[in-house]
Design an enzyme around this catalytic site. Sequence first.
Site, PDB file in Angstrom:
ATOM      1  N   HIS A  94      44.850  37.449  64.681  1.00 35.64           N
ATOM      2  CA  HIS A  94      43.581  37.391  63.716  1.00 35.64           C
ATOM      3  C   HIS A  94      43.973  36.503  62.590  1.00 35.64           C
ATOM      4  O   HIS A  94      42.921  35.851  62.075  1.00 35.64           O
ATOM      5  CB  HIS A  94      43.551  38.829  63.263  1.00 35.64           C
TER       6      HIS A  94
ATOM      7  N   LYS B 224      42.837  51.955  66.418  1.00 34.80           N
ATOM      8  CA  LYS B 224      43.086  53.378  66.148  1.00 34.80           C
ATOM      9  C   LYS B 224      43.232  53.343  64.536  1.00 34.80           C
ATOM     10  O   LYS B 224      43.922  52.541  63.888  1.00 34.80           O
ATOM     11  CB  LYS B 224      44.352  54.124  66.903  1.00 34.80           C
TER      12      LYS B 224
END
Lengths: 284, 184
Positions: B39, B104
Site C-alpha cells: 500500500h 477485518k
Amino acid sequence: MKGAVMREIEGSTVSETVARLCKEANYFLGEDVISAFKNALGKEESSTGKDILNQLLKNAEIAKTEQIPLCQDCGFAVVFVEMGEDAYVKGGLISAINEGVKRGYTDGYLRKSILADPIKGKNTGDNTPAIVHAMFVPGDKIKITVAPKGGGSENMSEVKMGKPADGIEGVKNFVLDRVLRSSANPCPPIVVGVGIGGTFEYVAYLAKKALLRDIGQRHNDPFYADVERELLEKINNFGIGPMGLGGRTTALDVFIEVHPRHIASFPAAVNINCHAARHKTAII
Amino acid sequence: MAEPIRLTTPVSDEDIMKLKIGDSVLLNGKILTGRDAAHKRLFDLASKGDALPVDIKGQIIYYVGPAPAKPGYVIGPAGPTTSYRMDPYAPLLMELGMKGMIGKGIRSKEVKDAMKKFKAVYFSATGGAAALIAKNIKGMKIMAYEDLGPEAIRELEVEDFPVIVAVDAHGGDLYEEGVKKYKR
C-alpha cells in the site's frame, strides 16, 4: 565442595522440540478453545456471530487434518522456558531455541513475519529471533512453551503506570476501556491477559504469561478469580461480538497475573490475544 | 439469514450501491491482494501521479499476507489482516477507481467518507479462519513487488469467497450498528 552433576542436554534436542511446538501450536487449536467456541455457539444471539463461530470450528478442523496453519499470521515465536538449575544445554539454550524456530517455521510452511530492523525493515526469512522469557527453577528438566503471537491482537495491548489510589477499580476500568477501544481489531472472541504489579517491563510479561492459561482456568486466589469473572461478563455485555460485527461473544476468558509492587507504583498491563489462542508445551 | 449475494469482479457502481451492511456476499472472479508495504508503494506512486503496476479500476483489494503454500496447494492459509493500517492509503486508491476492500476491523471516518464519495464497499472476512478461506481461492499469481514476500501484490481467483458487508457506500457501519444491537 563436591561438584554436583549437571544434566547435559543436547542443543539439537531443544531445537527439535521447539520446531515441533512451533508447528503444533500453529496447526492444532487447543481443545479448551474449541470447547469455548461450542459453548459460545449455544449463547450467541447474532446469526452473523453464529456463522463466524461455525467458520472458526471448521477452520480448526481443516488446519488439524491437513496440518496447515490456523491463521496466516503464524506470529512472533514467544518462548517461555523454565530452566532447571541442574541442567545445561550444550551449545547454548538461546541458539538452540532460535535454530528450532527457524526449522519449525521453514519446514512447517509457517509465515515468516519478523523484520530484522524495526525501522529499516528486511524480513529475517526464518521468523527468528524468538522472544525468549527464561527463568531458573529447581531440578534438571527444561519446560518449554511456544506461544506464537499474532500482530493484530498484540497491537491492541497496553501498559499503564497508574497511581496506587486507582486500586482494583482502576485496573478494571483500564481493562474494559482497552477492550472497548480495541473493538473489532484483535479478532474477537478474544482472550484477555492482565498483569498487575511488578515494574514497567515485568507487568507486560505478566499479562503475556496470563495468556498461557487454558480457557476456564480461574486464578487460585478467589479475589482475583472473582475479578476475572466480573470482567468477562462486562466485556461480553459490550456487544462487540465475533469479528466485532455485533453479538454476545466478545471474549472467551480473562486471566489475571499479579506480582508484588513498589509502594509508589501501580503498573497494570493488558495483553490481548485473538481467538487463535495458541500455545504448546513440552518438558525435556 | 437471507440468501448470500453472488458478486463477480470487476464490480460496477451499480453493484456497489445495492449492497447494505450485514449482507452476506460470495465473491467470484479475480481480486487483488495488498497490505502495509504494498500500500505504501502504491500510494507513493499514485501521489506523484505515476502509473500503478496493477489496474485497480473496478477491483477489490484483499488485505492479506498469506502463509507459504504446502506442495500441491494453490496458496497457504490466507485470512484477512487488520484494516486500519491501510486507512491512510485507502481514500486515494478509491479515488483511482478501487471499488472494494476486504479485511477485518474498524475503519476511520476518512475512509468511510471516501467510500460514500467514490462509491466503494468494505467487506469483513473472518480473521483467523485462514485455512478455511484458502479453500475458496482457486488460483494465485504474483502481480508486483515480489521482493515483499508475503506482502507482494497477488491476483487471486476466488470462488464463492465468503464475506460480510461491514461498511457500505450509504454510510452504514455494521461495527457501530451491530454492537448497538447486542450491547447490554
